[in-house]
Write a protein that holds these residues in place. Sequence first.
Motif, mmCIF file in Angstrom:
data_model
loop_
_atom_site.group_PDB
_atom_site.id
_atom_site.type_symbol
_atom_site.label_atom_id
_atom_site.label_comp_id
_atom_site.label_asym_id
_atom_site.label_seq_id
_atom_site.Cartn_x
_atom_site.Cartn_y
_atom_site.Cartn_z
ATOM 1 N N ALA A 149 0.767 -1.192 -0.053
ATOM 2 C CA ALA A 149 -0.312 -0.170 0.080
ATOM 3 C C ALA A 149 0.834 1.255 0.452
ATOM 4 C CB ALA A 149 -0.687 -0.364 1.370
ATOM 5 N N THR A 150 1.618 1.414 -1.133
ATOM 6 C CA THR A 150 2.274 2.680 -0.981
ATOM 7 C C THR A 150 1.956 3.823 -2.151
ATOM 8 O OG1 THR A 150 3.361 1.355 -2.815
ATOM 9 C CG2 THR A 150 4.445 1.337 -0.343
ATOM 10 N N VAL A 151 2.188 4.744 -2.678
ATOM 11 C CA VAL A 151 2.129 5.900 -3.085
ATOM 12 C C VAL A 151 2.145 5.353 -4.887
ATOM 13 C CG1 VAL A 151 2.500 7.834 -4.231
ATOM 14 C CG2 VAL A 151 1.965 7.882 -1.457
ATOM 15 N N VAL A 157 -0.497 2.672 -5.783
ATOM 16 C CA VAL A 157 -1.640 3.058 -6.681
ATOM 17 C C VAL A 157 -1.636 3.856 -7.928
ATOM 18 C CG1 VAL A 157 -3.669 4.638 -5.728
ATOM 19 C CG2 VAL A 157 -2.408 3.742 -4.602
ATOM 20 N N ARG A 177 -0.945 10.570 0.805
ATOM 21 C CA ARG A 177 -1.707 10.589 2.021
ATOM 22 C C ARG A 177 -2.482 8.862 1.920
ATOM 23 N NH1 ARG A 177 -4.974 14.769 4.513
ATOM 24 N NH2 ARG A 177 -2.185 15.129 4.916
ATOM 25 N N VAL A 178 -1.951 7.692 2.668
ATOM 26 C CA VAL A 178 -1.982 6.965 3.013
ATOM 27 C C VAL A 178 -2.050 6.338 4.067
ATOM 28 C CG1 VAL A 178 -1.262 4.486 2.401
ATOM 29 C CG2 VAL A 178 -0.426 5.810 0.695
ATOM 30 N N TYR A 188 -3.967 3.083 7.181
ATOM 31 C CA TYR A 188 -4.778 2.134 7.513
ATOM 32 C C TYR A 188 -5.319 1.458 8.760
ATOM 33 C CZ TYR A 188 -0.275 0.371 7.581
ATOM 34 O OH TYR A 188 1.395 0.872 7.740
ATOM 35 N N ILE A 234 -8.689 0.411 4.078
ATOM 36 C CA ILE A 234 -7.148 1.782 3.856
ATOM 37 C C ILE A 234 -8.035 2.310 2.779
ATOM 38 C CG2 ILE A 234 -6.914 0.083 1.827
ATOM 39 C CD1 ILE A 234 -3.287 0.482 1.926
ATOM 40 N N HIS A 235 -7.011 3.280 3.335
ATOM 41 C CA HIS A 235 -7.441 5.049 2.639
ATOM 42 C C HIS A 235 -6.192 5.172 1.979
ATOM 43 C CE1 HIS A 235 -9.980 8.317 1.219
ATOM 44 N NE2 HIS A 235 -9.016 9.133 2.037
ATOM 45 N N ILE A 236 -6.125 5.833 0.394
ATOM 46 C CA ILE A 236 -5.209 5.997 -0.112
ATOM 47 C C ILE A 236 -5.907 8.221 -0.903
ATOM 48 C CG2 ILE A 236 -3.815 6.209 -1.912
ATOM 49 C CD1 ILE A 236 -3.668 3.455 -0.850
ATOM 50 N N ARG A 237 -5.626 8.820 -1.053
ATOM 51 C CA ARG A 237 -5.270 9.490 -1.624
ATOM 52 C C ARG A 237 -4.388 10.803 -1.582
ATOM 53 N NH1 ARG A 237 -6.891 15.367 0.293
ATOM 54 N NH2 ARG A 237 -6.387 15.304 2.656
#
Length: 117
Positions: free
Chosen positions: A18-20, A23, A40-41, A43, A70-73
Amino acid sequence: MSLQQYFQSILDRLQTNATVKTVYGDAITAEGKTIIPVARVAYGFHAGIGPLHKGDGGEQKEAGRGGGGIHIRPVGVLEITKEETKFIPIGERRKVVGALLIGLLLGLWLSGRRSRD
Protein backbone atom coordinates in the motif's frame (compact mmCIF):
# COMPACT_ATOMS: atom_id res chain seq x y z
CA MET A 1 -0.96 -18.67 14.43
CA SER A 2 -2.09 -16.26 17.12
CA LEU A 3 -4.40 -13.33 16.41
CA GLN A 4 -1.52 -10.90 16.96
CA GLN A 5 0.70 -12.77 14.48
CA TYR A 6 -2.15 -12.87 11.97
CA PHE A 7 -2.66 -9.10 12.08
CA GLN A 8 1.08 -8.48 12.03
CA SER A 9 1.36 -10.49 8.79
CA ILE A 10 -1.46 -8.40 7.24
CA LEU A 11 0.18 -5.19 8.42
CA ASP A 12 3.53 -6.26 6.94
CA ARG A 13 1.89 -6.97 3.57
CA LEU A 14 0.08 -3.62 3.57
CA GLN A 15 3.22 -1.69 4.42
CA THR A 16 4.93 -3.36 1.48
CA ASN A 17 2.08 -3.05 -1.03
CA ALA A 18 0.00 0.00 0.00
CA THR A 19 2.31 2.71 -1.26
CA VAL A 20 1.93 5.76 -3.45
CA LYS A 21 3.93 3.96 -6.15
CA THR A 22 1.49 1.04 -6.14
CA VAL A 23 -1.47 3.36 -6.66
CA TYR A 24 -0.04 6.10 -8.89
CA GLY A 25 2.96 4.43 -10.54
CA ASP A 26 6.55 5.55 -10.93
CA ALA A 27 7.88 9.08 -11.13
CA ILE A 28 7.69 10.69 -14.57
CA THR A 29 10.69 12.44 -16.13
CA ALA A 30 10.24 14.75 -19.13
CA GLU A 31 11.74 18.00 -20.43
CA GLY A 32 14.18 18.34 -17.55
CA LYS A 33 11.50 17.86 -14.86
CA THR A 34 10.78 14.93 -12.60
CA ILE A 35 7.21 14.63 -11.31
CA ILE A 36 6.64 12.45 -8.25
CA PRO A 37 3.05 11.76 -7.11
CA VAL A 38 2.34 12.32 -3.41
CA ALA A 39 -0.55 10.67 -1.55
CA ARG A 40 -1.77 10.23 2.00
CA VAL A 41 -2.00 6.53 2.87
CA ALA A 42 -3.87 5.48 6.01
CA TYR A 43 -4.92 2.08 7.23
CA GLY A 44 -6.50 0.72 10.37
CA PHE A 45 -7.49 -2.53 12.00
CA HIS A 46 -9.72 -3.79 14.73
CA ALA A 47 -10.02 -7.18 16.34
CA GLY A 48 -11.74 -8.80 19.24
CA ILE A 49 -12.14 -12.11 20.97
CA GLY A 50 -15.60 -12.93 22.19
CA PRO A 51 -16.97 -15.26 24.84
CA LEU A 52 -16.19 -18.95 24.93
CA HIS A 53 -18.45 -21.35 23.13
CA LYS A 54 -18.59 -25.11 22.64
CA GLY A 55 -16.91 -26.58 19.57
CA ASP A 56 -18.05 -29.64 17.64
CA GLY A 57 -16.36 -32.00 20.11
CA GLY A 58 -17.76 -30.20 23.16
CA GLU A 59 -14.48 -28.41 23.94
CA GLN A 60 -14.39 -24.70 24.83
CA LYS A 61 -13.30 -22.34 22.04
CA GLU A 62 -12.87 -18.59 21.74
CA ALA A 63 -14.70 -16.71 19.02
CA GLY A 64 -12.76 -13.93 17.36
CA ARG A 65 -13.37 -11.42 14.62
CA GLY A 66 -11.38 -8.71 12.97
CA GLY A 67 -11.25 -6.38 10.04
CA GLY A 68 -9.41 -3.54 8.49
CA GLY A 69 -9.37 -0.97 5.78
CA ILE A 70 -7.16 1.30 3.75
CA HIS A 71 -7.66 4.83 2.42
CA ILE A 72 -5.39 6.43 -0.18
CA ARG A 73 -5.92 10.02 -1.32
CA PRO A 74 -3.81 12.08 -3.73
CA VAL A 75 -2.53 15.31 -2.21
CA GLY A 76 -0.19 16.67 -4.88
CA VAL A 77 3.03 16.20 -6.80
CA LEU A 78 6.66 17.09 -6.30
CA GLU A 79 8.16 18.87 -9.31
CA ILE A 80 11.93 18.60 -9.38
CA THR A 81 14.08 20.64 -11.77
CA LYS A 82 17.76 21.66 -11.74
CA GLU A 83 16.77 25.04 -10.29
CA GLU A 84 14.24 24.06 -7.61
CA THR A 85 11.97 21.49 -6.04
CA LYS A 86 8.41 22.50 -5.33
CA PHE A 87 5.25 20.86 -4.06
CA ILE A 88 2.12 21.42 -6.14
CA PRO A 89 -1.04 20.58 -4.17
CA ILE A 90 -4.05 18.90 -5.78
CA GLY A 91 -7.53 20.03 -4.82
CA GLU A 92 -6.75 23.66 -3.96
CA ARG A 93 -8.69 24.82 -7.02
CA ARG A 94 -11.90 23.33 -5.60
CA LYS A 95 -11.49 25.32 -2.37
CA VAL A 96 -10.90 28.57 -4.25
CA VAL A 97 -13.92 28.02 -6.51
CA GLY A 98 -16.07 27.20 -3.46
CA ALA A 99 -14.96 30.37 -1.67
CA LEU A 100 -15.68 32.48 -4.78
CA LEU A 101 -19.12 30.92 -5.15
CA ILE A 102 -19.97 31.61 -1.50
CA GLY A 103 -18.78 35.22 -1.92
CA LEU A 104 -20.88 35.65 -5.05
CA LEU A 105 -24.01 34.27 -3.39
CA LEU A 106 -23.46 36.42 -0.29
CA GLY A 107 -23.00 39.51 -2.49
CA LEU A 108 -26.21 38.79 -4.41
CA TRP A 109 -28.13 38.26 -1.18
CA LEU A 110 -26.83 41.51 0.36
CA SER A 111 -27.55 43.54 -2.77
CA GLY A 112 -31.09 42.11 -2.88
CA ARG A 113 -31.68 43.19 0.72
CA ARG A 114 -30.33 46.66 0.00
CA SER A 115 -32.63 47.22 -2.97
CA ARG A 116 -35.71 46.33 -0.88
CA ASP A 117 -34.85 48.86 1.87
